[in-house]
Design a protein around this motif. Structure first.
Motif, PDB file in Angstrom:
ATOM      1  N   ALA A  56       0.825  -1.210   0.000  1.00 39.32           N
ATOM      2  CA  ALA A  56       0.000   0.000   0.000  1.00 39.32           C
ATOM      3  C   ALA A  56       0.852   1.248   0.000  1.00 39.32           C
ATOM      4  CB  ALA A  56      -0.914   0.004   1.214  1.00 39.32           C
ATOM      5  N   PHE A  57       1.961   1.231   0.772  1.00 41.02           N
ATOM      6  CA  PHE A  57       2.862   2.386   0.764  1.00 41.02           C
ATOM      7  C   PHE A  57       3.405   2.637  -0.638  1.00 41.02           C
ATOM      8  CE2 PHE A  57       3.328   4.281   4.690  1.00 41.02           C
ATOM      9  CZ  PHE A  57       3.411   3.364   5.716  1.00 41.02           C
ATOM     10  N   GLU A  59       2.234   1.591  -3.494  1.00 34.93           N
ATOM     11  CA  GLU A  59       1.207   1.933  -4.471  1.00 34.93           C
ATOM     12  C   GLU A  59       0.778   3.380  -4.325  1.00 34.93           C
ATOM     13  OE1 GLU A  59      -2.133  -0.555  -4.250  1.00 34.93           O
ATOM     14  OE2 GLU A  59      -3.076   0.319  -6.012  1.00 34.93           O
ATOM     15  N   GLY A  60       0.873   3.908  -3.087  1.00 31.13           N
ATOM     16  CA  GLY A  60       0.527   5.306  -2.869  1.00 31.13           C
ATOM     17  C   GLY A  60       1.341   6.238  -3.758  1.00 31.13           C
ATOM     18  N   ILE A  63       0.069   6.208  -7.161  1.00 27.90           N
ATOM     19  CA  ILE A  63      -1.186   6.950  -7.247  1.00 27.90           C
ATOM     20  C   ILE A  63      -0.935   8.455  -7.291  1.00 27.90           C
ATOM     21  CG2 ILE A  63      -3.330   7.425  -6.050  1.00 27.90           C
ATOM     22  CD1 ILE A  63      -3.245   4.761  -7.328  1.00 27.90           C
ATOM     23  N   PHE A  64       0.126   8.919  -6.583  1.00 25.72           N
ATOM     24  CA  PHE A  64       0.443  10.349  -6.694  1.00 25.72           C
ATOM     25  C   PHE A  64       0.702  10.706  -8.153  1.00 25.72           C
ATOM     26  CE2 PHE A  64       0.221  10.105  -2.473  1.00 25.72           C
ATOM     27  CZ  PHE A  64       1.353  10.170  -1.676  1.00 25.72           C
ATOM     28  N   LEU A  66      -0.399   9.149 -10.775  1.00 28.22           N
ATOM     29  CA  LEU A  66      -1.639   9.067 -11.550  1.00 28.22           C
ATOM     30  C   LEU A  66      -2.489  10.310 -11.359  1.00 28.22           C
ATOM     31  CD1 LEU A  66      -3.496   7.411 -13.311  1.00 28.22           C
ATOM     32  CD2 LEU A  66      -4.419   6.377 -11.285  1.00 28.22           C
ATOM     33  N   VAL A  67      -2.531  10.821 -10.112  1.00 26.50           N
ATOM     34  CA  VAL A  67      -3.346  12.009  -9.856  1.00 26.50           C
ATOM     35  C   VAL A  67      -2.818  13.199 -10.629  1.00 26.50           C
ATOM     36  CG1 VAL A  67      -3.988  13.645  -8.072  1.00 26.50           C
ATOM     37  CG2 VAL A  67      -4.182  11.236  -7.637  1.00 26.50           C
ATOM     38  N   LEU A  70      -3.820  12.822 -14.227  1.00 25.86           N
ATOM     39  CA  LEU A  70      -5.224  13.147 -14.451  1.00 25.86           C
ATOM     40  C   LEU A  70      -5.460  14.639 -14.369  1.00 25.86           C
ATOM     41  CD1 LEU A  70      -7.041  10.337 -12.478  1.00 25.86           C
ATOM     42  CD2 LEU A  70      -6.899  10.616 -14.925  1.00 25.86           C
ATOM     43  N   MET A  71      -4.730  15.318 -13.458  1.00 24.68           N
ATOM     44  CA  MET A  71      -4.911  16.759 -13.345  1.00 24.68           C
ATOM     45  C   MET A  71      -4.439  17.471 -14.597  1.00 24.68           C
ATOM     46  SD  MET A  71      -4.031  18.169  -9.649  1.00 24.68           S
ATOM     47  CE  MET A  71      -4.583  17.388  -8.194  1.00 24.68           C
ATOM     48  N   ARG A  73      -4.386  16.175 -17.594  1.00 28.79           N
ATOM     49  CA  ARG A  73      -5.237  15.865 -18.728  1.00 28.79           C
ATOM     50  C   ARG A  73      -6.586  16.558 -18.670  1.00 28.79           C
ATOM     51  NH1 ARG A  73      -7.676  15.394 -22.467  1.00 28.79           N
ATOM     52  NH2 ARG A  73      -8.188  13.619 -23.775  1.00 28.79           N
ATOM     53  N   PHE A  74      -7.167  16.687 -17.450  1.00 30.86           N
ATOM     54  CA  PHE A  74      -8.548  17.116 -17.378  1.00 30.86           C
ATOM     55  C   PHE A  74      -8.756  18.513 -16.829  1.00 30.86           C
ATOM     56  CE2 PHE A  74     -10.352  13.539 -19.119  1.00 30.86           C
ATOM     57  CZ  PHE A  74      -9.802  12.389 -18.584  1.00 30.86           C
ATOM     58  N   THR A  75      -7.735  19.315 -16.657  1.00 25.16           N
ATOM     59  CA  THR A  75      -7.958  20.728 -16.316  1.00 25.16           C
ATOM     60  C   THR A  75      -7.102  21.585 -17.221  1.00 25.16           C
ATOM     61  OG1 THR A  75      -6.246  20.601 -14.669  1.00 25.16           O
ATOM     62  CG2 THR A  75      -8.475  20.364 -13.887  1.00 25.16           C
TER      63      THR A  75
END
Lengths: 75, 245
Positions: A56-57, A59-60, A63-64, A66-67, A70-71, A73-75
């Protein structure tokens, strides 16, 4: 280079490079956990719980990345 | 192109307080959970209990044994908060996967033009919620540390003037406390939001059945993220009670 093109390339680079490290890390963690269970099958419960925590550590961090992708791409 | 936004959309305003679709979903989950909890309580007072009761009791026992491995004797003190974290995050993660959540749109008037926004949206895809949970967890860690060690003893972990190396370690401890807030909130937000985005995009690319394996995966991920948040909070509470070394 237009803004749209730069955004697309940036998204791909962010997520692509961002998951290399965590991918290697998770592989090493899971491998060591499997090895530990093989050496000592009685400790399976605690080894599995600790492995989930370690994954989990790592993968975190993926995920940072990935976020951010996404930011971009979508803003 | 499908409508994906990191910010949850405002559905209506309640006397200048904007109610977003994630807040609406949180209200729905709250009402449903309260009804389930009241029904569990009523069944627990009967003589012959049914399988719903036994299922929930099994879940609570497993959760208790999970935290018992971290705390040992003091599990009873921390169990209410940790189990609340677990159930809140689990129910909100799974609520976003129910058909209709995120796909039923409603027309919202926004500065005199009308946009279509989803009526409901899983609460953990809202960065505000995950940030709030992370702040509760990290600030309660400090409270646990101060009440069990005393203020001076607890501050000695962060401001350690014995040697330059120890001072540097103290500074790193302080920075890592703040980075825990970011890590907690972004881990949960990123996992659940990215799952929702993947399901939407896969359904957009190949409209037949391709989202189904991703849906199953997201059910698993929702459960794992709830366990990880609660277990990590438990581990940090435990570490806060240790003396500085």
């Amino acid at each position: 280079m237009s803004l749209e093109a730069a955004k697309t390339i940036a998204t791909a680079l962010a997520i692509g490079l961002g998951v290399i490290g965590p991918g290697i890390g998770i592989g090493i963690t899971a491998g060591k956990a499997v090895e530990a269970i093989g050496r000592n099958p009685e400790a399976e419960g605690i080894v599995r719980a600790t492995m989930i925590l370690g994954i989990a550590f790592a993968e975190g961090l993926a995920i940072f990345a990935l976020v951010i992708a996404l930011m971009i791409r979508f803003t | 192109m499908i409508h994906i936004s990191i910010k949850p959309e405002r559905i209506f305003s309640l006397w200048a307080f904007p109610v977003t679709n994630s807040l609406l979903a949180a209200g729905v989950v709250l009402v449903l959970f309260t009804l389930c909890a009241l029904w569990y309580n009523r069944i627990s007072k009967r003589k012959s209990k049914n399988s719903f009761f036994y299922l929930i009791t099994l879940g609570l026992r497993l959760l208790y044994s999970l935290f018992h491995s971290v705390f040992g004797e003091k599990t009873d003190y921390f169990f209410p908060l940790l189990a609340s974290f677990f159930f809140f995050i689990l129910l909100h993660n799974w609520f976003g996967l129910i058909p209709g959540v995120g796909s039923l749109l409603i027309a919202v008037k926004e500065n005199s033009h009308v946009v279509f926004a989803p009526l409901l949206r899983g609460d953990t895809t809202d960065l505000n919620t995950t940030l709030a949970l992370a702040l509760i967890s990290v600030s309660y860690t400090q409270v646990v540390g101060v009440t069990s060690l005393g203020l001076k003893e607890y501050l000695k972990k962060f401001i350690n003037l014995k040697s330059p190396m120890a001072f540097f370690t103290g500074v790193m401890e302080t920075i890592s406390e703040f980075s825990k807030i970011i890590a907690f909130s972004f881990r949960l937000f990123g996992n659940i939001f990215a799952g929702e985005v993947i399901i939407a995009i896969m359904a957009f690319l190949i409209p037949i059945l391709i989202s189904f394996p991703f849906l199953l995966f997201e059910i698993f991920i929702g459960f794992i993220q709830a366990v990880v948040f609660a277990l990590l909070s438990a581990v940090f509470f435990r570490l806060a009670m240790e003396k500085a070394h």
